[in-house]
Motif scaffolding. Structure first.
Motif, PDB file in Angstrom:
ATOM      1  N   SER A 171       0.825  -1.197   0.000  1.00  0.00           N
ATOM      2  CA  SER A 171       0.000   0.000   0.000  1.00  0.00           C
ATOM      3  C   SER A 171       0.865   1.255   0.000  1.00  0.00           C
ATOM      4  O   SER A 171       1.993   1.246   0.516  1.00  0.00           O
ATOM      5  N   PRO A 172       0.380   2.355  -0.571  1.00  0.00           N
ATOM      6  CA  PRO A 172       1.128   3.616  -0.521  1.00  0.00           C
ATOM      7  C   PRO A 172       1.435   4.035   0.918  1.00  0.00           C
ATOM      8  O   PRO A 172       2.501   4.603   1.187  1.00  0.00           O
ATOM      9  N   THR A 236      -5.814  -6.853   3.758  1.00  0.00           N
ATOM     10  CA  THR A 236      -4.781  -6.662   4.779  1.00  0.00           C
ATOM     11  C   THR A 236      -3.608  -5.870   4.214  1.00  0.00           C
ATOM     12  O   THR A 236      -3.045  -4.995   4.888  1.00  0.00           O
ATOM     13  N   ALA A 237      -3.249  -6.163   2.965  1.00  0.00           N
ATOM     14  CA  ALA A 237      -2.175  -5.410   2.311  1.00  0.00           C
ATOM     15  C   ALA A 237      -2.580  -3.957   2.096  1.00  0.00           C
ATOM     16  O   ALA A 237      -1.780  -3.033   2.322  1.00  0.00           O
ATOM     17  N   GLY A 242       1.378  -5.280   5.428  1.00  0.00           N
ATOM     18  CA  GLY A 242       2.466  -6.081   4.877  1.00  0.00           C
ATOM     19  C   GLY A 242       2.486  -6.035   3.371  1.00  0.00           C
ATOM     20  O   GLY A 242       1.759  -5.258   2.735  1.00  0.00           O
ATOM     21  N   VAL A 243       3.324  -6.912   2.771  1.00  0.00           N
ATOM     22  CA  VAL A 243       3.497  -6.972   1.325  1.00  0.00           C
ATOM     23  C   VAL A 243       2.830  -8.242   0.810  1.00  0.00           C
ATOM     24  O   VAL A 243       2.983  -9.321   1.392  1.00  0.00           O
ATOM     25  N   GLU A 259      -4.697   1.889  -4.642  1.00  0.00           N
ATOM     26  CA  GLU A 259      -4.741   1.323  -3.292  1.00  0.00           C
ATOM     27  C   GLU A 259      -3.572   0.367  -3.058  1.00  0.00           C
ATOM     28  O   GLU A 259      -3.187   0.122  -1.914  1.00  0.00           O
ATOM     29  N   LEU A 260      -3.054  -0.188  -4.152  1.00  0.00           N
ATOM     30  CA  LEU A 260      -1.853  -1.025  -4.104  1.00  0.00           C
ATOM     31  C   LEU A 260      -0.859  -0.510  -5.138  1.00  0.00           C
ATOM     32  O   LEU A 260      -1.250  -0.051  -6.208  1.00  0.00           O
ATOM     33  N   VAL A 261       0.428  -0.610  -4.797  1.00  0.00           N
ATOM     34  CA  VAL A 261       1.498  -0.159  -5.700  1.00  0.00           C
ATOM     35  C   VAL A 261       2.373  -1.352  -6.040  1.00  0.00           C
ATOM     36  O   VAL A 261       2.846  -2.072  -5.146  1.00  0.00           O
ATOM     37  N   ARG A 262       2.594  -1.557  -7.346  1.00  0.00           N
ATOM     38  CA  ARG A 262       3.498  -2.634  -7.762  1.00  0.00           C
ATOM     39  C   ARG A 262       4.921  -2.298  -7.349  1.00  0.00           C
ATOM     40  O   ARG A 262       5.387  -1.167  -7.535  1.00  0.00           O
ATOM     41  N   LEU A 263       5.624  -3.277  -6.800  1.00  0.00           N
ATOM     42  CA  LEU A 263       7.003  -3.073  -6.360  1.00  0.00           C
ATOM     43  C   LEU A 263       8.002  -3.602  -7.387  1.00  0.00           C
ATOM     44  O   LEU A 263       9.218  -3.475  -7.187  1.00  0.00           O
TER      45      LEU A 263
END
Length: 303
Positions: A171-172, A236-237, A242-243, A259-263
């Motif tokens: 998450s950001p 939860t992420a 967590g990741v 809401e989620l960022v690709r790593l």
């Protein structure tokens, strides 16, 4: 007008006696006691102020008044039964029964259903969530949505919806909190979120495969949060706990909304794909056929 209509329960009992021939059989048919049927017949006779039956050699015989009422009531109940069956059949024919994976239903299908209802306001969907192998014989289903590496089952047609890949996401809020987007650091300072959904066993790359493929070492002591439903793992992420090794199909909307960022730009392919499943030997009824066309147009990666 109520005082001009005979008691309905009494009329129903009268009709049952005519159809079965005895008080006892009528009681069985109506799931009541024989005394209850007798009482209702007496109530009806009191309303008409005339007897409707008399006994002859131990059998019930209709009086003239009873015969006239029987002609009318039997016809009326038969018409009502016919109309009821027609209406129930019409209602059933407009309902589409769909079995879907709980994760797909929750994360993708529910958001899209308002579009379907806007285009087909007269149709309704009965949605069941099920993560097991589809079984049209023991369930009254029109269609099923499944995730499998083996799209072949006797008597069934599998229309591919989409392939899937996996990649790490966070998450950001978590990235900002820890001041980094480094995968190893993020996992070790928060948690590794693990999806152990039964349908993923041996078909979808997990953390071990991802870390091995990209030469990333994470401490064996890192905290793990394990879930057997992907939607809970993803939420939860998003909450910054967590990741997650995100699944491309199920996380599409959350990534698009930020809401989620690709790593990582790299992704590992899953051995399984999503399919819309139907029966080969039973043509889809018109409403289910419309849902199938809409569904494939909405979710197929070819569109």
């Amino acid at each position: 007008m109520n005082h001009e209509i005979p008691p309905m329960n009494a009329l129903v009992s009268f009709d049952a006696v005519i159809k079965t021939g005895t008080i006892a059989a009528a009681a069985q048919m109506l799931y009541v006691t024989p005394s209850a049927v007798s009482q209702r017949i007496k109530q009806l006779e009191a309303w008409f102020k005339a007897p409707l039956f008399f006994r002859h050699q131990g059998k019930l015989v209709l009086t003239e008044m009873g015969k006239q009422l029987a002609e009318t009531s039997t016809s009326a109940f038969d018409q009502l039964l016919s109309a009821t069956h027609h209406l129930r059949s019409s209602a059933a024919s407009s309902e589409i029964s769909v079995s879907a994976l709980s994760s797909f239903a929750y994360l993708r299908l529910m958001d899209a259903l308002p579009q379907f209802y806007a285009s087909y306001p007269d149709l309704s969907i009965h949605l069941e969530t099920d993560n097991t192998k589809v079984d049209f014989r023991s369930h009254s289903l029109d269609l099923a949505i499944r995730y499998t590496y083996n799209p072949s089952q006797e008597g069934l047609t599998f229309d591919k919806i989409a392939d899937e890949t996996v990649f790490p996401c966070a998450s950001p809020a978590l990235i900002e909190q820890l001041g980094t987007n480094d995968l190893k650091t993020l996992i070790e300072q928060s948690a590794m979120i693990v999806d152990v959904s039964p349908q993923l066993v041996n078909v979808t790359p997990g953390w071990q495969q991802w870390l091995g493929a990209h030469s990333t070492e994470v401490s064996d002591n890192c905290r793990q949060l394990r879930f057997n439903e992907y939607q809970f793992a993803m939420k939860t992420a998003i909450a910054g706990q967590g990741v997650i090794l995100a699944r491309s199909v199920l996380s599409k909307a959350e990534i698009e909304r930020g809401e989620l960022v690709r790593l990582s730009d790299k992704a590992l392919p899953s051995a399984s794909s999503y399919y819309l499943v139907s029966r080969k030997d039973v043509p889809l009824k018109p409403p289910a056929r419309e849902f199938s066309k809409w569904f494939l147009a909405t979710f197929s990666e070819k569109n």
